[in-house]
Every structure is written in C-alpha cells, then in structure tokens.
Motif scaffolding. Sequence first.
Motif, PDB file in Angstrom:
ATOM      1  N   VAL A  83      52.567 104.101 -25.908  1.00  0.00           N
ATOM      2  CA  VAL A  83      52.122 103.452 -24.672  1.00  0.00           C
ATOM      3  C   VAL A  83      50.722 102.881 -24.891  1.00  0.00           C
ATOM      4  O   VAL A  83      49.747 103.629 -24.972  1.00  0.00           O
ATOM      5  N   PRO A  84      50.592 101.545 -25.022  1.00  0.00           N
ATOM      6  CA  PRO A  84      49.247 100.965 -25.127  1.00  0.00           C
ATOM      7  C   PRO A  84      48.527 101.085 -23.790  1.00  0.00           C
ATOM      8  O   PRO A  84      49.157 100.982 -22.729  1.00  0.00           O
ATOM      9  N   ARG A  85      47.201 101.256 -23.865  1.00  0.00           N
ATOM     10  CA  ARG A  85      46.428 101.414 -22.629  1.00  0.00           C
ATOM     11  C   ARG A  85      45.070 100.733 -22.753  1.00  0.00           C
ATOM     12  O   ARG A  85      44.330 100.955 -23.720  1.00  0.00           O
ATOM     13  N   SER A 131      38.744  96.153 -15.898  1.00  0.00           N
ATOM     14  CA  SER A 131      39.949  95.887 -16.700  1.00  0.00           C
ATOM     15  C   SER A 131      39.578  95.171 -17.995  1.00  0.00           C
ATOM     16  O   SER A 131      38.576  94.464 -18.091  1.00  0.00           O
ATOM     17  N   THR A 132      40.442  95.360 -19.008  1.00  0.00           N
ATOM     18  CA  THR A 132      40.160  94.832 -20.340  1.00  0.00           C
ATOM     19  C   THR A 132      40.901  93.514 -20.566  1.00  0.00           C
ATOM     20  O   THR A 132      41.922  93.242 -19.925  1.00  0.00           O
ATOM     21  N   ILE A 133      40.394  92.747 -21.523  1.00  0.00           N
ATOM     22  CA  ILE A 133      41.062  91.482 -21.835  1.00  0.00           C
ATOM     23  C   ILE A 133      42.472  91.765 -22.395  1.00  0.00           C
ATOM     24  O   ILE A 133      43.427  91.053 -22.082  1.00  0.00           O
ATOM     25  N   ALA A 156      47.057  88.485 -16.131  1.00  0.00           N
ATOM     26  CA  ALA A 156      46.311  88.668 -14.882  1.00  0.00           C
ATOM     27  C   ALA A 156      45.696  87.361 -14.388  1.00  0.00           C
ATOM     28  O   ALA A 156      45.362  86.459 -15.158  1.00  0.00           O
ATOM     29  N   GLY A 157      45.545  87.304 -13.077  1.00  0.00           N
ATOM     30  CA  GLY A 157      44.876  86.161 -12.455  1.00  0.00           C
ATOM     31  C   GLY A 157      44.202  86.620 -11.184  1.00  0.00           C
ATOM     32  O   GLY A 157      44.591  87.626 -10.598  1.00  0.00           O
ATOM     33  N   GLY A 158      43.195  85.897 -10.767  1.00  0.00           N
ATOM     34  CA  GLY A 158      42.474  86.275  -9.552  1.00  0.00           C
ATOM     35  C   GLY A 158      42.250  85.074  -8.657  1.00  0.00           C
ATOM     36  O   GLY A 158      43.040  84.119  -8.653  1.00  0.00           O
ATOM     37  N   ALA A 218      40.566  90.848  -9.622  1.00  0.00           N
ATOM     38  CA  ALA A 218      39.575  91.593  -8.839  1.00  0.00           C
ATOM     39  C   ALA A 218      39.132  92.863  -9.559  1.00  0.00           C
ATOM     40  O   ALA A 218      38.110  93.448  -9.230  1.00  0.00           O
ATOM     41  N   SER A 219      39.873  93.271 -10.570  1.00  0.00           N
ATOM     42  CA  SER A 219      39.517  94.439 -11.376  1.00  0.00           C
ATOM     43  C   SER A 219      38.590  94.082 -12.532  1.00  0.00           C
ATOM     44  O   SER A 219      38.369  94.909 -13.431  1.00  0.00           O
ATOM     45  N   SER A 220      38.021  92.879 -12.534  1.00  0.00           N
ATOM     46  CA  SER A 220      37.244  92.409 -13.701  1.00  0.00           C
ATOM     47  C   SER A 220      36.070  93.312 -14.104  1.00  0.00           C
ATOM     48  O   SER A 220      35.692  93.327 -15.270  1.00  0.00           O
ATOM     49  N   GLY A 275      43.506 101.132 -17.738  1.00  0.00           N
ATOM     50  CA  GLY A 275      44.338 101.887 -16.800  1.00  0.00           C
ATOM     51  C   GLY A 275      44.159 101.462 -15.352  1.00  0.00           C
ATOM     52  O   GLY A 275      44.382 102.255 -14.448  1.00  0.00           O
ATOM     53  N   THR A 276      43.807 100.192 -15.125  1.00  0.00           N
ATOM     54  CA  THR A 276      43.681  99.708 -13.740  1.00  0.00           C
ATOM     55  C   THR A 276      44.986  99.090 -13.233  1.00  0.00           C
ATOM     56  O   THR A 276      45.033  98.612 -12.101  1.00  0.00           O
ATOM     57  N   GLY A 277      46.009  99.070 -14.066  1.00  0.00           N
ATOM     58  CA  GLY A 277      47.279  98.466 -13.679  1.00  0.00           C
ATOM     59  C   GLY A 277      47.826  99.080 -12.400  1.00  0.00           C
ATOM     60  O   GLY A 277      47.571 100.242 -12.086  1.00  0.00           O
TER      61      GLY A 277
HETATM   62  C1  LIG Z   1      40.951  97.194  -7.645  1.00  0.00           C
HETATM   63  C2  LIG Z   1      41.989  96.454  -8.459  1.00  0.00           C
HETATM   64  C3  LIG Z   1      42.091  95.092  -8.336  1.00  0.00           C
HETATM   65  C4  LIG Z   1      43.044  94.373  -9.061  1.00  0.00           C
HETATM   66  N1  LIG Z   1      43.098  93.018  -8.940  1.00  0.00           N
HETATM   67  C5  LIG Z   1      43.970  92.303  -9.682  1.00  0.00           C
HETATM   68  C6  LIG Z   1      44.003  90.863  -9.557  1.00  0.00           C
HETATM   69  O1  LIG Z   1      43.251  90.260  -8.791  1.00  0.00           O
HETATM   70  N2  LIG Z   1      44.881  90.206 -10.346  1.00  0.00           N
HETATM   71  C7  LIG Z   1      45.722  90.847 -11.224  1.00  0.00           C
HETATM   72  O2  LIG Z   1      46.480  90.170 -11.925  1.00  0.00           O
HETATM   73  N3  LIG Z   1      45.714  92.199 -11.352  1.00  0.00           N
HETATM   74  C8  LIG Z   1      44.853  92.939 -10.609  1.00  0.00           C
HETATM   75  N4  LIG Z   1      44.840  94.310 -10.713  1.00  0.00           N
HETATM   76  C9  LIG Z   1      45.742  94.972 -11.643  1.00  0.00           C
HETATM   77  C10 LIG Z   1      45.098  95.261 -13.046  1.00  0.00           C
HETATM   78  O3  LIG Z   1      43.713  95.346 -12.969  1.00  0.00           O
HETATM   79  C11 LIG Z   1      45.473  94.186 -14.032  1.00  0.00           C
HETATM   80  O4  LIG Z   1      46.855  94.247 -14.278  1.00  0.00           O
HETATM   81  C12 LIG Z   1      44.723  94.285 -15.356  1.00  0.00           C
HETATM   82  O5  LIG Z   1      45.064  93.149 -16.145  1.00  0.00           O
HETATM   83  C13 LIG Z   1      45.047  95.554 -16.149  1.00  0.00           C
HETATM   84  O6  LIG Z   1      44.107  95.677 -17.210  1.00  0.00           O
HETATM   85  P1  LIG Z   1      43.820  97.094 -17.879  1.00  0.00           P
HETATM   86  O7  LIG Z   1      42.882  96.910 -19.004  1.00  0.00           O
HETATM   87  O8  LIG Z   1      43.417  98.092 -16.854  1.00  0.00           O
HETATM   88  O9  LIG Z   1      45.271  97.443 -18.447  1.00  0.00           O
HETATM   89  P2  LIG Z   1      46.135  98.771 -18.275  1.00  0.00           P
HETATM   90  O10 LIG Z   1      46.354  99.084 -16.844  1.00  0.00           O
HETATM   91  O11 LIG Z   1      45.599  99.844 -19.148  1.00  0.00           O
HETATM   92  O12 LIG Z   1      47.526  98.268 -18.909  1.00  0.00           O
HETATM   93  C14 LIG Z   1      48.287  97.280 -18.244  1.00  0.00           C
HETATM   94  C15 LIG Z   1      49.523  96.954 -19.101  1.00  0.00           C
HETATM   95  O13 LIG Z   1      49.114  96.315 -20.293  1.00  0.00           O
HETATM   96  C16 LIG Z   1      49.541  97.050 -21.440  1.00  0.00           C
HETATM   97  N5  LIG Z   1      48.451  96.917 -22.430  1.00  0.00           N
HETATM   98  C17 LIG Z   1      47.140  97.223 -22.262  1.00  0.00           C
HETATM   99  N6  LIG Z   1      46.446  96.923 -23.363  1.00  0.00           N
HETATM  100  C18 LIG Z   1      47.347  96.413 -24.263  1.00  0.00           C
HETATM  101  C19 LIG Z   1      47.253  95.919 -25.597  1.00  0.00           C
HETATM  102  N7  LIG Z   1      46.085  95.851 -26.255  1.00  0.00           N
HETATM  103  N8  LIG Z   1      48.400  95.493 -26.203  1.00  0.00           N
HETATM  104  C20 LIG Z   1      49.590  95.522 -25.554  1.00  0.00           C
HETATM  105  N9  LIG Z   1      49.739  95.975 -24.297  1.00  0.00           N
HETATM  106  C21 LIG Z   1      48.630  96.410 -23.660  1.00  0.00           C
HETATM  107  C22 LIG Z   1      49.789  98.457 -20.932  1.00  0.00           C
HETATM  108  O14 LIG Z   1      50.736  99.149 -21.728  1.00  0.00           O
HETATM  109  C23 LIG Z   1      50.319  98.185 -19.524  1.00  0.00           C
HETATM  110  O15 LIG Z   1      51.685  97.825 -19.589  1.00  0.00           O
HETATM  111  C24 LIG Z   1      43.926  95.060  -9.956  1.00  0.00           C
HETATM  112  C25 LIG Z   1      43.816  96.452 -10.067  1.00  0.00           C
HETATM  113  C26 LIG Z   1      42.870  97.152  -9.328  1.00  0.00           C
HETATM  114  C27 LIG Z   1      42.796  98.646  -9.484  1.00  0.00           C
END
Ligand SMILES: Cc1cc2nc3c(=O)[nH]c(=O)nc-3n(C[C@H](O)[C@H](O)[C@H](O)COP(=O)(O)OP(=O)(O)OC[C@H]3O[C@@H](n4cnc5c(N)ncnc54)[C@H](O)[C@@H]3O)c2cc1C
Length: 231
Positions: A63-65, A134-136, A144-146, A129-131, A68-70
């Motif tokens: 499970v890649p992570r 959240s990671t690239i 993702a888009g905002g 909004a999680s910028s 964890g804001t997903g």
């Molecule tokens: C307050 C809040 C606001 C948010 N607003 C938005 C918004 O405006 N727009 C939007 O699109 N989303 C939004 N989200 C959802 C979330 O932030 C996005 O989906 C974001 O892109 C997830 O990034 P992350 O680094 O936390 O990934 P994670 O949650 O850790 O992972 C998300 C998914 O990507 C996979 N993944 C992660 N890293 C890799 C990698 N290197 N290679 C392959 N797979 C990988 C994981 O397995 C998982 O399936 C929001 C969430 C919160 C909590």
Amino acid sequence: MANTVDSIPARRVLTDPAGLVRYQHDEAEWAPYGTPLAVVRAQTTDEVREVVRHCLTHRIPLVPRGAGTGLSGGANAVDGSIVLSFEDMNRTVHIDPAERLAVVQPGVVNDDLRAACAEHGLWYPPDPASSPWSTIGGNVATNAGGMCCVKYGVTRDYVLGLEAVNGLGEVVSLGRRTTKGVAGYDLAGLIVGSEGTLGVITEITVRLRPARPQERTVAGYFASVVAAGEA
Ligand SMILES: Cc1cc2nc3c(=O)[nH]c(=O)nc-3n(C[C@H](O)[C@H](O)[C@H](O)COP(=O)(O)OP(=O)(O)OC[C@H]3O[C@@H](n4cnc5c(N)ncnc54)[C@H](O)[C@@H]3O)c2cc1C
C-alpha cells in the motif's frame, strides 16, 4: 522484515504496533482498514524497487502512502500488508526556470513545491484544499484538483513525466521533460489517477506557469444564486 529488505536500515522499517497505528488509514474513517505487517519509509527509488520485489516474492499486499489525507481509503492498510511511506522522499530535485518545469520526489508537500517555485517566479497551479499537507505523489495518484482547476486544470494537466516502479519491480520512465511531447502513448497520463494500482511513483516532472500577479479577494453580495451566477 528488517532482515528481508536488507538494504533498508531497521530504523526506517517500523514494526512496533504503537508506531503502525498512524499508518493504518487515511482521512476516510468510514472505509475498512487493517493492520500492516510493517511500514517502510523509503528514501530512494532503489529502496522502493526492493520493497516491491520483496512483496512480489512473498505475495505481500503493498500500500503506497503519501500524507494520508485521502478521503476514499486508498491508502488504507490491509491486514498483513506493507505500507510504503513516501514521507522521507521529500526532495525537490530540480527547478528549471528556462524550461518551466520541476522534478520532485513523490513525498514533496504541495505547498512546499509551490513555495519553491515562487522563488523562481513560477507557479504550480494544482491546489487541492489539502495542499498544506498532501504530497505531489498522492496528488498524482489521485489526480487531485482544487479551486484553480476550473481555469487552470487538474494535476494530470501538469504531469510531463514520471518515474515509477511497476508490479514486477522494474523501474520505468514515462513521459518527457519537454514542453512539447506528441509521440507515442500517454503512459504517464495513464498512471495519473491510478491510486497506486499500476505502479509506485518515485519521481515526478511537472510543468510550471509564470507566477501570477498579487491576488486580491473581492466579496460580492447577491439577492439570489442566479443573480450571482449571472454576475
Ligand atoms: C482537508 C482536506 C481537503 C481536501 N481537498 C481536496 C481537494 O480540494 N481536491 C482533491 O482532489 N482532493 C482533496 N482532498 C483529498 C486528498 O488530499 C487528495 O486526494 C490528495 O491528493 C492525497 O494526497 P496524499 O499525499 O495525502 O495521498 P494519500 O492519501 O497518502 O494517498 C492517496 C492515494 O494515492 C496513493 N499513493 C500515494 N502516494 C503514491 C505514490 N508515490 N505512488 C503511487 N500511489 C501513491 C495511495 O495508495 C492512495 O491510493 C482533501 C483532503 C482533506 C483531508
């Protein structure tokens, strides 16, 4: 576990139950999740490749992570899995003002990339909004888009190229590092939004735009939604 992924120091292979808790699920508390066997905090593509090969050999779910804001449980662990965390792969490798592109490791936080680009008079538009957290890599995996996406597009519109480790443990380079790229299949685009199902992203090349002028916020008051829309 620490002995089987030999090249990764034990301090970056977490197996302590207390330490595993924070890697069990993302922000989707409603989605099912389990307890991982271990969390590996990789620092290089070679380490990622080794983890993928280890999981392949021993039939362990991976499970890649990112951060964890997903909101869909995509980063949720399943019982007996290995969670591959990208929090230590958080380096902006290169910003090229002439080509208007940046090369980053997947664990770079969106706002950190935007700040680094701003120092060069450049802008990375995708703004979930999680910028701040959240990671690239996560942004790419979820496309993702905002707020800016209506005018400027979503993450897919900015990914020029990717390095990834596929399910066979092979490192593949997809896409390009040039503004123009018209030949062949858009395999980098295929990975965008695939949530880790097609491979694990280890490096990302994104397109940048010139920085915008200073923004101003204007508040308007309207009698109805229709009137606001017409305005
Ligand atoms: C307050 C809040 C606001 C948010 N607003 C938005 C918004 O405006 N727009 C939007 O699109 N989303 C939004 N989200 C959802 C979330 O932030 C996005 O989906 C974001 O892109 C997830 O990034 P992350 O680094 O936390 O990934 P994670 O949650 O850790 O992972 C998300 C998914 O990507 C996979 N993944 C992660 N890293 C890799 C990698 N290197 N290679 C392959 N797979 C990988 C994981 O397995 C998982 O399936 C929001 C969430 C919160 C909590």
